[in-house]
Design an enzyme around this catalytic site. Sequence first.
Site, short mmCIF file in Angstrom:
data_model
loop_
_atom_site.label_atom_id
_atom_site.label_comp_id
_atom_site.label_asym_id
_atom_site.label_seq_id
_atom_site.Cartn_x
_atom_site.Cartn_y
_atom_site.Cartn_z
CE LYS A 112 20.70 5.81 -2.78
NZ LYS A 112 19.32 6.07 -3.04
CE LYS A 193 9.09 6.39 -3.62
NZ LYS A 193 9.60 5.27 -4.38
CE LYS A 196 11.10 0.36 1.61
NZ LYS A 196 10.23 -0.34 0.75
P1 AMP Z 1 10.12 0.61 -2.32
O1 AMP Z 1 9.60 1.09 -1.02
O2 AMP Z 1 10.86 1.68 -3.04
O3 AMP Z 1 10.79 -0.71 -2.25
O4 AMP Z 1 8.84 0.35 -3.20
C1 AMP Z 1 7.99 -0.79 -3.07
C2 AMP Z 1 6.78 -0.57 -3.91
O5 AMP Z 1 5.99 0.48 -3.36
C3 AMP Z 1 7.09 -0.15 -5.35
O6 AMP Z 1 6.11 -0.67 -6.24
C4 AMP Z 1 7.01 1.35 -5.27
O7 AMP Z 1 6.79 1.97 -6.48
C5 AMP Z 1 5.84 1.53 -4.30
N1 AMP Z 1 6.00 2.81 -3.59
C6 AMP Z 1 6.99 3.17 -2.76
N2 AMP Z 1 6.80 4.42 -2.30
C7 AMP Z 1 5.67 4.87 -2.88
C8 AMP Z 1 4.95 6.10 -2.85
N3 AMP Z 1 5.34 7.13 -2.11
N4 AMP Z 1 3.83 6.19 -3.57
C9 AMP Z 1 3.39 5.15 -4.31
N5 AMP Z 1 4.03 3.99 -4.41
C10 AMP Z 1 5.16 3.83 -3.71
#
Ligand code: AMP
Length: 330
Positions: A112, A193, A196
């Site tokens: 970032k 990746k 969201k």
């Molecule tokens: P976040 O959405 O970044 O807050 O991630 C919440 C949880 O979901 C964390 O354990 C991330 O590593 C997992 N996560 C988020 N996006 C992915 C993805 N594309 N593939 C696998 N795990 C994900």
Amino acid sequence: MKKRMISGIKPTGQLTLGNYIGALKPFVQSQQDYDLSVFIANLHCVTMPIDPQELETNLKDALAFYLAAGLNPETTDIFLQTDVHEIAQLGFIMNCLTPMGELNRMTQYKDKKDTGMSLSGGFYTYPTLMASDILIHQADFVPVGEDQKQHVELTRDLAERFNNRFGETFKIPEPVIPKVGSKIMSLQDPSKKMSKSDKEGDKGVIYLKEDIKSIRKKIMSAVTDSENKVQYQPETQPGVANLLTIYASLKEITVKQAEEHFAQSRYGDFKKEVANVVCDEIEKIQNKYDEVIESDFLSKVLEDGANKVRPQAQETLRLVQEKMGMDWKR
Ligand code: AMP
Ligand code: TRP
């Protein structure tokens, strides 16, 4: 006694299929074997600017989706990070024990920093708050996606250092990365990746709240390649590899078994079958989500969850303050 496992989710956007496969599903699978606590990291959510109304919706949705995905509040403690005040307090202490050089090395910050975006002190110290989340519960294991592993490693270093300097206080936690599906990629750009934070309407991201027809369409138009052979080659066929990973995770089989299953399939049929599996699973979750979202049940779950984890959090914080000589009056 069961080992303790903790994980948090930072719902700064609508939950995606990546979150489901990388986090929610592994939690649900873990709750039988571990003493599991799951929390909604609403402090981490405000480390970057976010619209209050959007945040509220996302927090409530995250909880509803946890429950819809099968987390059982009878056995799993589900709570909101800010309902356990001790976490932020230990987080501050962790800041004081962390050299800035270590925070500078965190990839999330480095990525970032170079964008020229204005970053807050809270964003910079995100990893130390996460360390507090984990250490305060004396957790043995932390299930996270690949992207969060570095933060858990920092947590381990901080805990070890604290124990060496002030005496045995923290349990040293271990990260648990799901074998299949720790990184689900974008359907349109499989080098990225599935996230969201991508713009809504992005064809590469599947949301848990999304209309089933739209989900099917996105999978059918997922980027593949011109090999026309379904095989797991993440380097040369990242799109196909990603779809195989999604399929294998949802079917709870290995990628190799998925590869064998589709060995004779053309891309069209392959995608259709992946779409069926994804749509069936998400539809089931959406039905359960509709049942819980408008009920008082959600606040009750959070209240009970916080009450259950608070005594341990208080005990850890007390111990830390005592060891550091901060609380002389007791
Ligand atoms: P976040 O959405 O970044 O807050 O991630 C919440 C949880 O979901 C964390 O354990 C991330 O590593 C997992 N996560 C988020 N996006 C992915 C993805 N594309 N593939 C696998 N795990 C994900
Ligand atoms: N940083 C994690 C993420 O972005 C969320 C999180 C906050 C977390 N605190 C945690 C995960 C403690 C595991 C343990 O996904």
